[in-house]
Design a protein around this motif. Structure first.
Motif, PDB file in Angstrom:
ATOM      1  N   THR A 265       0.855  -1.182   0.000  1.00  0.00           N
ATOM      2  CA  THR A 265       0.000   0.000   0.000  1.00  0.00           C
ATOM      3  C   THR A 265       0.893   1.235   0.000  1.00  0.00           C
ATOM      4  OG1 THR A 265      -0.111   0.326   2.398  1.00  0.00           O
ATOM      5  CG2 THR A 265      -1.679  -1.264   1.436  1.00  0.00           C
ATOM      6  N   ALA A 266       0.284   2.390   0.019  1.00  0.00           N
ATOM      7  CA  ALA A 266       1.063   3.633   0.090  1.00  0.00           C
ATOM      8  C   ALA A 266       1.880   3.686   1.371  1.00  0.00           C
ATOM      9  CB  ALA A 266       0.133   4.840   0.007  1.00  0.00           C
TER      10      ALA A 266
ATOM     11  N   GLY B 238       8.789   1.427   3.923  1.00  0.00           N
ATOM     12  CA  GLY B 238       9.675   0.307   3.651  1.00  0.00           C
ATOM     13  C   GLY B 238       9.343  -0.964   4.408  1.00  0.00           C
ATOM     14  N   VAL B 239       8.181  -1.016   5.071  1.00  0.00           N
ATOM     15  CA  VAL B 239       7.774  -2.244   5.756  1.00  0.00           C
ATOM     16  C   VAL B 239       7.033  -3.146   4.773  1.00  0.00           C
ATOM     17  CG1 VAL B 239       7.648  -1.077   7.984  1.00  0.00           C
ATOM     18  CG2 VAL B 239       5.579  -1.270   6.572  1.00  0.00           C
ATOM     19  N   ARG B 240       6.814  -4.407   5.175  1.00  0.00           N
ATOM     20  CA  ARG B 240       6.189  -5.364   4.260  1.00  0.00           C
ATOM     21  C   ARG B 240       4.664  -5.373   4.348  1.00  0.00           C
ATOM     22  NH1 ARG B 240       9.947  -8.493   6.763  1.00  0.00           N
ATOM     23  NH2 ARG B 240       8.426 -10.012   7.558  1.00  0.00           N
TER      24      ARG B 240
ATOM     25  N   GLU C 224      10.375  -7.181  12.677  1.00  0.00           N
ATOM     26  CA  GLU C 224      10.798  -8.456  12.100  1.00  0.00           C
ATOM     27  C   GLU C 224       9.635  -9.176  11.417  1.00  0.00           C
ATOM     28  OE1 GLU C 224      14.116 -10.362  12.200  1.00  0.00           O
ATOM     29  OE2 GLU C 224      14.281  -8.194  11.910  1.00  0.00           O
ATOM     30  N   ALA C 225       8.426  -8.962  11.926  1.00  0.00           N
ATOM     31  CA  ALA C 225       7.248  -9.608  11.345  1.00  0.00           C
ATOM     32  C   ALA C 225       6.706  -8.855  10.130  1.00  0.00           C
ATOM     33  CB  ALA C 225       6.152  -9.732  12.400  1.00  0.00           C
ATOM     34  N   GLY C 226       7.313  -7.714   9.814  1.00  0.00           N
ATOM     35  CA  GLY C 226       6.909  -6.978   8.625  1.00  0.00           C
ATOM     36  C   GLY C 226       6.032  -5.782   8.866  1.00  0.00           C
ATOM     37  N   GLY C 227       5.694  -5.502  10.130  1.00  0.00           N
ATOM     38  CA  GLY C 227       4.897  -4.327  10.443  1.00  0.00           C
ATOM     39  C   GLY C 227       5.773  -3.146  10.815  1.00  0.00           C
ATOM     40  N   LEU C 228       5.121  -2.028  11.137  1.00  0.00           N
ATOM     41  CA  LEU C 228       5.846  -0.833  11.564  1.00  0.00           C
ATOM     42  C   LEU C 228       5.706  -0.687  13.071  1.00  0.00           C
ATOM     43  CD1 LEU C 228       7.418   1.766  10.959  1.00  0.00           C
ATOM     44  CD2 LEU C 228       5.213   2.923  10.604  1.00  0.00           C
TER      45      LEU C 228
ATOM     46  N   PRO D  69      12.872  -1.424   9.168  1.00  0.00           N
ATOM     47  CA  PRO D  69      12.487  -0.058   9.558  1.00  0.00           C
ATOM     48  C   PRO D  69      11.604  -0.052  10.808  1.00  0.00           C
ATOM     49  CG  PRO D  69      12.084  -0.453   7.218  1.00  0.00           C
ATOM     50  CD  PRO D  69      12.373  -1.779   7.830  1.00  0.00           C
ATOM     51  N   PHE D  70      11.766   0.974  11.620  1.00  0.00           N
ATOM     52  CA  PHE D  70      10.890   1.184  12.772  1.00  0.00           C
ATOM     53  C   PHE D  70      10.781   2.683  13.027  1.00  0.00           C
ATOM     54  CE2 PHE D  70      15.138   0.856  14.537  1.00  0.00           C
ATOM     55  CZ  PHE D  70      15.191   1.834  15.525  1.00  0.00           C
ATOM     56  N   GLY D  71       9.956   3.056  13.985  1.00  0.00           N
ATOM     57  CA  GLY D  71       9.753   4.473  14.253  1.00  0.00           C
ATOM     58  C   GLY D  71       9.843   4.808  15.725  1.00  0.00           C
ATOM     59  N   VAL D  72       9.769   6.091  16.010  1.00  0.00           N
ATOM     60  CA  VAL D  72       9.778   6.609  17.385  1.00  0.00           C
ATOM     61  C   VAL D  72       8.660   7.635  17.514  1.00  0.00           C
ATOM     62  CG1 VAL D  72      11.038   7.964  19.094  1.00  0.00           C
ATOM     63  CG2 VAL D  72      12.238   6.217  17.770  1.00  0.00           C
TER      64      VAL D  72
END
Length: 358
Positions: free
Chosen positions: A3-4, A10-12, A34-38, A65-68
């Protein structure tokens, strides 16, 4: 499932684990990544040094990729933004509207900015300021929430902005993900569902307390910090609801002292943050003072495991949850179920076409 949102971050998979205070630490965030989410780290309940350590620990656990999640009204917000840029964190999210200059600085450094909003006008504002996407949470969601249901708020925001919109509030499975995508959302964000996973560090006794609840066992109260806050209905919450304004302010003052000792913040820093909160929104001074209740009351339940002395933020979906899956299992099942739901809709559409042709 592209999706957008997945293209942007960059997540799956278009599934976001929200930055829940005291809950969203390196273990949960890295498992989500690791599971493909954010996965989103919660920094509002961390000192700067703790955040720096958490970012590096998360990075050591995953290359994804991950966020804060950041508080724009924090005294050291600029320093935290610099940390995200320096550590090459992919996403910066904001529970409250970020300042325009923070968005610009993050975007110039290549960080994706995704604020959370509770109204179409807020989405329009941050989109104008350059936000890359927004998370829109309806009234079903846990923690600070608004009165409008996701099914109404989501289409209003989708019609108001042309950036990706992530739906939050009431989502917990693949059917909900498929429904959000059908509305036009780029994905879903979930808090309570991720809180109730094996990788969540919330004490087991507290998780059991969540799983024992029904659909009517949450309540929206203003007695925690002066703002609408959806939490589990407990004896403590009932007593808070019965308390008067003087009692509430006295409790908040005590909690401010405890929070200052825990985080190492100076009184000057806390006062500066309070002034920022006052200027940045429509909070009264009473609400600013009461805001000290939130981190300490949540910590008592979500970290110390004291369900009698702590407040337990929760979405209404808690009444539909009865298991503690691994994060990878949760995301895998959600994506598979969403794909199945979309396939069924495609079949219905094909059947309609065939009837029309006959």
């Amino acid at each position: 499932m592209r999706t957008a949102l997945t293209e942007l971050t960059g997540v799956r998979h278009p599934i976001v684990q929200t930055g829940m205070g005291w809950v969203a630490g390196p273990r949960l965030v890295s498992a989500t990544a690791e599971a493909g989410g954010l996965g989103i780290l919660a920094s509002a309940t961390m000192t700067f040094d703790e955040l720096e350590q958490a970012v590096r620990e998360t990075r050591s656990r995953t290359r994804q990729p991950f966020g804060v999640n950041l508080r724009a009204d924090a005294e050291d917000a600029g320093r935290r933004v610099d940390l995200l840029i320096r550590e090459r964190v992919r996403v910066a999210s904001f529970a409250l509207a970020p300042r325009r200059e923070l968005i610009t600085k993050l975007k110039d450094a290549g960080v994706v900015v995704i604020p959370s909003v509770g109204a179409a006008r807020h989405a329009e504002k941050v989109a104008e300021w350059g936000a890359d996407a927004v998370v829109v949470q309806g009234g079903e969601g846990g923690g600070h929430t608004g009165p409008v249901a996701t099914t109404l708020l989501l289409p209003a925001v989708l019609d108001a902005v042309d950036i990706p919109v992530v739906a939050a509030g009431g989502f917990f499975d693949g059917r909900g993900l498929a429904a959000a995508l059908a509305y036009g959302a780029a994905g879903v964000a979930m808090g309570t569902r991720f809180l109730l996973t094996r990788e969540s560090t919330v004490p087991d006794a507290v998780k059991r307390a969540y799983l024992e609840r029904g659909l009517g066992d949450t309540v929206v109260t203003r007695k925690v910090d002066g703002m609408p806050h959806r939490v589990l209905r407990t004896e403590l919450v009932e007593s808070l609801e019965r308390s008067g304004p003087v009692t509430g302010l006295a409790r908040a003052a005590r909690n401010a002292t405890r929070f200052r000792r825990l985080t190492g913040l100076s009184w000057r820093s806390m006062l500066a943050e309070g002034i920022g909160m006052r200027r940045g929104g429509d909070r009264t001074w009473s609400q600013v003072i009461m805001a000290a209740n939130t981190p300490m009351l949540l910590r008592a339940g979500l970290v110390a495991g004291d369900t009698e002395a702590g407040v337990l933020a929760s979405g209404q979906v808690v009444g539909l949850l009865d298991d503690l899956p691994a994060v990878a299992e949760l995301i895998e099942d959600m994506v598979a179920d969403a794909a199945g739901a979309i396939d069924r809709l495609t079949t219905i559409r094909a059947g309609t076409d065939s009837v029309t042709r006959q």
